[in-house]
Design an enzyme around this catalytic site. Structure first.
Site, short mmCIF file in Angstrom:
data_model
loop_
_atom_site.label_atom_id
_atom_site.label_comp_id
_atom_site.label_asym_id
_atom_site.label_seq_id
_atom_site.Cartn_x
_atom_site.Cartn_y
_atom_site.Cartn_z
N ASN A 1 0.85 -1.20 0.00
CA ASN A 1 0.00 0.00 0.00
C ASN A 1 0.88 1.25 0.00
O ASN A 1 2.10 1.15 0.05
CB ASN A 1 -0.95 -0.01 1.21
CG ASN A 1 -0.17 -0.15 2.50
OD1 ASN A 1 0.63 0.72 2.85
ND2 ASN A 1 -0.37 -1.25 3.20
N ASP B 1 -4.75 -6.07 4.67
CA ASP B 1 -5.93 -6.80 5.13
C ASP B 1 -5.92 -8.25 4.67
O ASP B 1 -6.59 -9.09 5.25
CB ASP B 1 -7.21 -6.11 4.62
CG ASP B 1 -7.45 -4.79 5.36
OD1 ASP B 1 -7.16 -4.74 6.57
OD2 ASP B 1 -7.90 -3.82 4.73
N LYS C 1 10.39 -17.29 -8.58
CA LYS C 1 9.77 -16.19 -9.31
C LYS C 1 8.73 -16.72 -10.31
O LYS C 1 9.04 -17.64 -11.08
CB LYS C 1 10.86 -15.39 -10.05
CG LYS C 1 10.32 -14.15 -10.69
CD LYS C 1 11.41 -13.39 -11.42
CE LYS C 1 10.76 -12.33 -12.28
NZ LYS C 1 11.63 -11.86 -13.34
N PHE D 1 -5.86 4.58 13.57
CA PHE D 1 -6.01 5.55 12.50
C PHE D 1 -7.04 5.00 11.52
O PHE D 1 -7.16 3.79 11.37
CB PHE D 1 -4.67 5.77 11.76
CG PHE D 1 -3.79 6.77 12.45
CD1 PHE D 1 -3.13 6.43 13.62
CD2 PHE D 1 -3.62 8.04 11.92
CE1 PHE D 1 -2.32 7.35 14.27
CE2 PHE D 1 -2.81 8.97 12.55
CZ PHE D 1 -2.16 8.62 13.73
N LYS E 1 -15.29 2.25 13.01
CA LYS E 1 -14.07 1.53 13.39
C LYS E 1 -13.75 1.71 14.88
O LYS E 1 -13.29 0.78 15.54
CB LYS E 1 -12.88 2.01 12.54
CG LYS E 1 -12.92 1.48 11.12
CD LYS E 1 -11.80 2.01 10.24
CE LYS E 1 -12.09 1.62 8.79
NZ LYS E 1 -11.17 2.23 7.84
N LYS F 1 -13.65 -1.78 16.81
CA LYS F 1 -12.33 -2.26 17.26
C LYS F 1 -12.12 -1.98 18.76
O LYS F 1 -11.02 -2.18 19.26
CB LYS F 1 -11.22 -1.62 16.42
CG LYS F 1 -11.32 -1.98 14.93
CD LYS F 1 -10.14 -1.45 14.13
CE LYS F 1 -10.39 -1.62 12.64
NZ LYS F 1 -9.27 -2.22 11.92
#
Ligand code: CTP
Length: 408
Positions: A207, A276, A286, A319, A333, A337
């Site tokens: 990300n 996630d 590879k 965050f 959230k 959480k």
């Protein structure tokens, strides 16, 4: 013995306020030594500062034969802090890039002191991407900025760029010199950066997190006296000094590292962008090109949600990186959480969030409070997050531990 501070005055109309600042700082019991750039001397004279501080001023030109040749090294000896006020775009640019073309800049580079800066300039200059980049770079290296504020500027325009008022700068200096170790005794666990999941030995799924926000939280917590553990995934920024560093690159590595450190922390700030999903069976070799390819992904555990189940009196902060419906998504959230607070970012904006040195956030707490943190360096946002987390921690200390309450 009095603490010594170096006041660096640069060429701005706000230079006259530096005289008041020198007097104010001396009034707080500090020994003030003034250094002036040659541009500063166009606005105020060295004599003013010599009269106010009772000592010689370090002037920008190179020493003449017969004068002390090492003044730029010796001037700052024994000082605790260098304060640049007013700080022009020019000095910030030069300091950011290591330019040492006069005695004052040489002194700033050689002094090894913590540096604070109170910028003063025209709004457009302040907003110029080059100036903003220099400020961000200096902030990342530990320079603490005070202001600027908004108001009527000497150029006749109105806007951001006005030097912060003398009282506020004085208070910030006193805080930095004395009372800033307000997190001493607290153990702060911070996660930062972007996790990556291997697809094969060469490729990964990841990300856009740069790790700058989490690094800022760790840096500020350490500077404020906390004992800090930083669990870092992939980072595109300097790692902060003075913290215990644990590397965790994948979601599962991060789960294990956080799980290990969590019982020994008082505050967890989870700024890492955890993947996630992970590839169920990463290839050992590879993967060669094919017409199409599919990956079997499985869910990674939610680290925050699982540690928050065992949180007792610890403070757990998360965050939320959102691109739409920020507040509602963040609030969801916070509850799902079991967090004490959540810092909500709009990551669809280019001027803050991912990769940027700046951030702007909304902070929601478990007890229903909502705070807006205006656009500022990530260091400032980190301080606001730590202020709130520490306040919740202190309030929790007054309460019975939930485990103890259950047992009785
Ligand atoms: N987080 C976590 N474990 C995960 C995913 C996220 O601990 N497996 C934490 C992040 O570090 C962050 C918070 O949860 O502090 C919210 O992360 P975010 O990516 O915004 O939300 P997700 O829970 O992943 O939900 P979604 O991606 O669906 O928005």
């Amino acid at each position: 013995m009095k603490d010594t501070i170096i006041l660096v005055v640069t060429g701005s109309v706000a230079g006259y306020k530096a005289a008041e600042l020198a007097r104010n700082l001396a009034g707080k019991g500090l020994r003030v030594k003034v250094a002036m750039t040659s541009a500063a001397e166009k606005f105020v004279t060295p004599l003013t500062f010599e009269a106010l501080t009772g000592g010689p001023v370090l002037r920008a030109g190179f020493p003449q034969p017969g004068e002390e040749p090492m003044a730029h090294i010796n001037f700052s000896r024994g000082a605790r802090l260098a304060l640049i006020a007013p700080a022009t775009a020019d000095i910030l640019g030069k300091l950011a890039h290591g330019v040492a073309d006069d005695s004052v800049l040489s002194m700033l580079l050689a002094c090894g002191l913590p540096v604070m800066a109170a910028p003063a300039m025209n709004t457009q200059m302040y907003k110029h991407p080059a100036v903003q980049a220099n400020i961000a770079l200096l902030a990342e290296r530990g320079v603490e900025f005070v202001g600027p504020t908004s108001g009527a500027l000497a150029c006749g325009e109105e806007g951001e760029g006005k030097m912060e008022d003398v009282e506020t700068i004085t208070a910030a200096v006193m805080k930095r010199l004395g009372g800033e170790r307000d997190l001493a005794g607290m153990r702060v666990l911070v996660t930062a950066g972007g996790c990556r999941e291997p697809i094969d030995p060469v490729r990964y799924m990841g990300n856009r997190s740069s790790g700058k926000m989490g690094a800022a939280v760790a840096r500020m917590a350490a500077r404020r006296g906390a004992q800090v553990t930083l669990v870092a995934a992939h980072m595109e920024t300097h790692l902060p000094e003075g913290v215990a560093l644990v590397r965790a690159y994948t979601g599962m590595e991060m789960r294990d590292a956080v799980g290990d450190a969590f019982p020994r922390c008082d505050i967890l700030v989870m700024a890492a962008a955890v993947t996630d999903y992970r590839v169920e069976h990463p290839a050992g070799e590879k993967v060669k090109k094919k017409d199409s390819m599919s990956l079997d992904l499985i869910r990674n555990p939610d680290i925050l949600a699982s540690v928050a189940l065992e949180k007792g009196n610890r403070v757990v902060a998360g965050f939320a990186a959102e691109t739409e419906d920020h507040l509602a998504a963040g609030r969801k959230k916070l509850v799902a959480k079991n967090l004490d607070m959540i810092v909500i970012n709009d990551v669809s904006r280019g001027d803050i969030g991912f990769g940027s040195d700046f951030n702007e956030a909304t902070l929601l707490t478990r007890d229903g409070r909502k705070m807006e943190i205006a656009r500022a360096t990530k260091d400032s946002v980190a301080n606001a997050v730590l202020d709130e987390a520490a306040a919740i921690w202190r309030a929790n200390q007054g309460r019975k531990k939930p485990e103890a309450a259950e047992a009785s």
